[in-house]
Each structure stands twice: as structure tokens, then as C-alpha cells.
Motif scaffolding. Structure first.
Motif, short mmCIF file in Angstrom:
data_model
loop_
_atom_site.label_atom_id
_atom_site.label_comp_id
_atom_site.label_asym_id
_atom_site.label_seq_id
_atom_site.Cartn_x
_atom_site.Cartn_y
_atom_site.Cartn_z
N ALA A 16 0.81 -1.26 -0.05
CA ALA A 16 0.06 -0.07 -0.20
C ALA A 16 0.92 1.29 0.02
CB ALA A 16 -0.87 0.15 1.43
N VAL A 17 1.90 1.20 0.86
CA VAL A 17 2.72 2.41 1.05
C VAL A 17 3.39 2.52 -0.35
CG1 VAL A 17 4.84 3.47 2.24
CG2 VAL A 17 3.21 2.02 3.41
N ALA A 18 4.05 1.40 -0.99
CA ALA A 18 4.76 1.53 -2.18
C ALA A 18 3.98 2.02 -3.23
CB ALA A 18 5.16 0.12 -2.71
N GLY A 19 2.58 1.56 -3.12
CA GLY A 19 1.72 2.18 -4.35
C GLY A 19 1.41 3.52 -4.16
N VAL A 20 1.32 4.02 -3.07
CA VAL A 20 0.97 5.70 -2.63
C VAL A 20 2.58 6.31 -3.35
CG1 VAL A 20 0.70 7.70 -1.17
CG2 VAL A 20 -0.51 5.53 -1.08
N LEU A 21 3.35 5.79 -2.84
CA LEU A 21 4.83 6.47 -3.38
C LEU A 21 4.93 6.58 -4.97
CD1 LEU A 21 7.17 4.96 -0.35
CD2 LEU A 21 6.28 7.38 -0.82
N LEU A 22 4.71 5.39 -5.60
CA LEU A 22 4.68 5.29 -6.80
C LEU A 22 3.83 6.11 -7.70
CD1 LEU A 22 5.33 1.17 -7.49
CD2 LEU A 22 7.09 3.05 -7.76
N LEU A 23 2.94 6.13 -7.11
CA LEU A 23 1.84 7.13 -7.57
C LEU A 23 2.56 8.71 -7.68
CD1 LEU A 23 -1.88 6.82 -6.15
CD2 LEU A 23 -0.93 6.25 -8.62
N VAL A 24 3.09 9.03 -6.56
CA VAL A 24 3.88 10.39 -6.52
C VAL A 24 4.90 10.48 -7.63
CG1 VAL A 24 5.87 11.77 -5.15
CG2 VAL A 24 3.59 10.63 -4.12
N VAL A 25 5.78 9.40 -8.03
CA VAL A 25 6.55 9.09 -8.96
C VAL A 25 6.06 9.16 -10.35
CG1 VAL A 25 8.42 7.80 -10.24
CG2 VAL A 25 8.11 8.03 -7.68
N ALA A 26 4.72 8.55 -10.43
CA ALA A 26 4.08 8.58 -11.74
C ALA A 26 3.58 10.12 -11.96
CB ALA A 26 2.91 7.68 -11.79
N TYR A 27 3.19 10.64 -10.97
CA TYR A 27 2.63 12.21 -11.18
C TYR A 27 3.84 12.88 -11.68
CZ TYR A 27 1.50 16.86 -10.06
OH TYR A 27 1.41 18.39 -10.17
#
Lengths: 94, 406
Positions: free
Chosen positions: A51-62
Motif C-alpha cells: 500500500a505504501v509503495a503504491g502511494v509512493l509510486l503514484l507520486v513518482v508517476a505524477y
């Protein structure tokens, strides 16, 4: 000529520190966030880690999508505004 | 066929040739780190980079007609019609552009033979500056701009050349240091696959940005030549065939893959691991995008080299081969004057014979020199098969892998 030279140096330095600041945030900050995501995936706590990784990867994707949008916009002679969080293509200031 | 038409055809062919060298000279900027770490197989890497360059070139619909204006006073950008915009006669401009392009190509091919990553934009600008000085004198060159934005030789070339490797190096070094702090103790099976994906993404982004920026320069030069001969009148668009041919030329060049330069960047400067590759390419992408956003003209090559050096400095215990970096530095210093000398000499040679015959003579000289440099490169070939071989720190660059027969 020496006046114009000084003006050129001043203008360049003016732009340069902004380039440095933006690049540090995007070019060093986002990879660090990416590294945190990988660390989180490897943490052993499967659900929370993912879950945490998913949120962080969303930041990168942004960040990556903003970069892509900027490449497309600048190819069309336009600029990208980040004032509304979601990046928007705008006319380039003359 | 009139003399002018003949020269125009040669200018277009030479410009596409320059675009092609621009492509293979810069493949390494985006892909060297991914090839070195094995994130991508060499052939796959150059193919991805070529496609990204092709797409990027088509994305650029804005008109870079004023690209030559950065260094040569050829164009009045406040003019409203294409024919009024030229500040020098069309045939004079054609002669300058042809000689300048040849200067750029010759220097690009020589540095490629030596495995030196050097800026293609600097080579082009250097050639144009030399041809302009020979043709119009010192005052024909735009040295410092008009003081409203960083412009001219100083603002668009010299200052960015000093600043960009430093900025990129600092960003990549910081990123590398942060990443290695964060992943301390994380099993390699997580970091390897994760960072390899990161490498592919960031390297693709750099390739795309490259296609948008660099192909546009050649499109601008060709369109300028068309305007100079009265064959194109629009200031706000370029002919489709120009865009198509430039996009294909830069993509084909990229796909050929300047393996010598890829090897120097990927293996020569620093031994790179995947996390460092991500840090280097992210830094390159961020610096290129931020600077074009803020109107600061950077060379992709200088940025990429700075990033790779920075990622070597940012990882504790990593070794940077300063001898290789020093050779590159010398190459960068020489790029502008060397291309300028070739550009000026070519203009002088062409001027002896007049526009039409002179253009043919210049083109023939280019063909001979390029052919010679290519033949030399075949003696010590570097390709996908040996690009990642161990770097022999004792031998001089181009560091041709030992045992590379054929």
C-alpha cells in the motif's frame, strides 16, 4: 560589449539557480521516493508495504506524467502550468 | 537546374546528414547507463531510443526558425513575412549554412571515432560561427545577445557549457547518495528488478526530450534554407516533408547507435549499477526539462555526462576515471573552435569556385573526409557485441575491447 556580457552572465545565473532547485526536487527527490517505494515493497509486511509503495509510486508517476506533458507542450510551443496541482498546458508567455 | 537550386539540394542533404550524426552521437546520452547495467540489451536499447526520438521529433510542431539566430545574425524575428525576415541575401546565407553544417558533421564524426561524447549543437553552432566570420566578419556573429535573455555565443553556448555538467552532476550525486542511504540492507533481488524498470522509464524520457529538441534544430535550418531561396514563405509552419525527413534521419542515426560513445559513457567514466543509472537519467531528464522550461539552452550531452560523473561521486567507494573525464573536457573546449575552423575553411573553399561549383566541391570534400573517418573506425570496431567489455584503463580512448577481431 562588456556590459552586454555582464548582463548575459546575470541572466544566465538567474535562470540557473531555478534550474538547480527544480532539478534537485524532481531529479533527485523523485528517485529517492522511488527508492522508498522499493524499500517498502521489500519490507516483509506484505499488505502495508504494498500500500505504501503504491502511494509512493503514484507520486513518482505524477512527476513522470508532468514531464511527458511538458515535452508534448514544449514541442507545440506551449508551456505547462503547475499552479493548480494538476498540470495544464498553457500558452507560452511572450 | 539553377545554381541556387543545386546548392539548396546539397544543403538539405547535408542537413539531414548532420541530423543523422546528431542521432548516433547522442544515443549514449539516454541509453549508455541502461546498456552498461544490463537493464536493456544493447539492440533493444537503441531501438527504444530511436522510436522515442522519432515520436519526439513529430511532437515538435513549434517552429525553430530562429535556431541559427542564437549565434548568427541571419534573421529578424520581429519581421512579419518570411522574405523580409532575412538580414542577409539568400545566396550568402546558403553558403554559410552549407559550410557550417559540414563543420558540424566533420567534428561529430571525428569525436565519434575517438569515442568522445561532445555536443552536436556546439558542433553545428561552431561550424556556423566559423562560416559566418569568414563570410560576414566578426560583426556577423551574435556574441552576447541583446541583454533581454541569455542569448548569443556567451549566453547560449559558453555559460551553459560550464554550468550544465555542474548542475547535472550535483543533482545526480545527491540522488545517488539519497538512494543508497534509503536502500541500505534491502535485498538485491528487490533493488535490481525495481531499479532496472526505473532505468528504462527515465532513459525513454530522456530520448523523447532529445527528439523534441534536437530534430527541431535541423528542421529549422532546412526551412531557413528554403526561405532563403524563396521556396517557403511561412514563418509559423514548416513543410511536412522537412519534419518527416528530419524525424527519420535522427531516429535512423539513433538506431545505428554510436557504440563508441555509448561505451565511453557507460563503461569509461564510472562502473554503473542500476540505482546509479536511475539517479543519472532522472537527473538528466529533470535538468533538460527544467532548463528548457526556463529558457536556458543546455546541451543534452553535457547534462548526461555531468549526471554520470555525479552518480559516480555520489556513491561511496565508486571510482571515477578522471583521465577519461579530462579527455572529454578537452573535447568540449575544442568543439566550438574546431568546428568553426572547418566551417570557415569550407566557406573559403566554396567561395573560390562560386556558389554552385563551390557547393559541389565542399560536398565532395565532406564525402571523402566522412568516408575516411568511417574506414578508420572499421579497424577497431565497437558494436553491440563488445560495447560492455571491461574498460582497460591503461589504453587510450577509444577504448576498443581487446580481442575484438573483424
Amino acid at each position: 560589449m562588456s556590459d552586454a556580457f555582464g548582463q548575459d552572465v546575470r541572466l544566465a545565473l538567474d535562470a540557473l539557480w531555478k534550474v538547480l532547485l527544480a532539478s534537485l526536487i524532481l531529479g533527485a527527490g523523485l528517485p529517492a521516493v522511488f527508492a522508498l517505494a522499493i524499500r517498502s515493497l521489500a519490507s516483509g509486511r506484505v499488505i502495508i508495504g504494498r500500500a505504501v509503495a503504491g502511494v509512493l509510486l503514484l507520486v513518482v508517476a505524477y512527476g513522470v506524467v508532468s514531464g511527458l506533458l511538458f515535452i508534448v507542450a514544449s514541442g507545440q510551443g506551449k508551456d505547462v502550468s503547475f499552479t493548480h496541482v494538476i498540470p495544464q498546458i498553457t500558452e507560452k508567455p511572450a | 537546374m539553377s545554381a541556387e537550386t543545386l546548392t539548396l539540394v546539397l544543403v538539405v542533404v547535408t542537413a539531414l546528414g548532420f541530423d543523422f550524426t546528431n542521432g548516433f552521437h547522442d544515443t549514449g546520452n539516454a541509453m549508455a547507463t541502461s546498456i552498461a547495467t544490463g537493464a536493456l540489451k544493447p539492440r533493444v536499447a537503441v531501438a527504444i531510443s530511436a522510436v522515442m526520438n522519432l515520436v519526439g521529433a513529430f511532437l515538435s510542431v513549434s517552429v525553430a526558425l530562429t535556431v541559427t539566430n542564437a549565434v548568427v545574425k541571419t534573421f529578424d524575428s520581429s519581421a512579419t513575412s518570411a522574405t523580409d525576415a532575412l538580414t542577409v541575401p539568400g545566396d550568402v546565407l546558403l553558403a554559410i549554412v552549407l559550410a557550417g553544417l559540414i563543420g558540424g558533421i566533420v567534428w561529430n564524426m571525428l569525436t565519434w571515432l575517438l569515442g568522445l561524447p561532445s555536443s552536436s549543437s556546439h558542433a553545428l553552432f561552431g561550424g556556423l560561427i566559423g562560416a559566418t566570420i569568414a563570410s560576414l566578419g566578426w560583426n556577423g556573429v551574435n556574441w552576447v545577445g541583446d541583454g533581454t535573455q541569455p542569448d548569443g555565443v556567451v549566453g547560449k553556448i559558453l555559460l551553459p557549457a560550464v554550468a550544465s555538467p555542474l548542475v547535472a552532476g550535483l543533482v545526480a550525486g545527491t540522488g545517488t547518495w539519497l538512494i543508497y542511504r534509503i536502500i541500505v540492507g534491502v535485498a538485491a533481488r528487490f533493488t535490481e528488478s525495481g531499479f532496472r524498470w526505473g532505468q528504462v522509464g527515465t532513459a525513454s524520457l530522456v530520448s523523447l526530450a532529445h527528439g523534441t529538441n534536437d530534430a527541431q534544430k535541423t528542421m529549422g535550418v532546412i526551412t531557413l534554407a528554403l526561405i532563403a531561396t524563396g521556396r517557403w514563405t511561412s514563418l509559423t509552419s514548416i513543410p511536412f516533408w522537412v519534419k518527416l525527413s528530419c524525424a527519420v534521419a535522427i531516429a535512423a542515426g539513433t538506431y545505428i547507435g554510436g557504440w563508441r560513445i555509448i561505451r565511453t559513457l557507460g563503461k569509461g567514466l564510472v562502473e554503473i549499477e542500476s540505482p546509479q543509472g536511475v539517479a543519472a537519467e532522472s537527473a538528466s531528464a529533470a535538468v533538460i526539462l527544467a532548463s528548457s522550461h526556463l529558457g536556458f539552452a543546455l546541451s543534452t550531452t553535457h547534462v548526461a555526462t555531468g549526471s554520470i560523473l555525479g552518480t559516480g561521486l555520489g556513491k561511496p567507494g565508486a571510482e571515477v576515471r578522471w583521465g577519461v573525464a579530462g579527455r572529454m573536457g578537452v573535447g568540449w573546449l575544442l568543439t566550438l573552435p574546431a568546428a568553426a575552423i572547418v566551417g570557415a575553411a569550407m566557406w573559403g573553399l566554396g567561395n573560390l569556385f562560386g556558389l554552385a561549383v563551390g557547393s559541389i566541391v565542399e560536398f565532395a570534400v565532406l564525402a571523402v573526409v566522412a568516408g575516411y573517418l568511417f574506414t578508420r573506425s572499421r579497424r577497431t570496431p565497437v558494436g553491440a557485441h563488445n560495447v560492455n567489455d571491461e574498460w582497460e584503463s591503461t589504453t587510450a580512448s577509444p577504448n576498443t575491447p581487446t580481442g575484438a577481431a573483424v
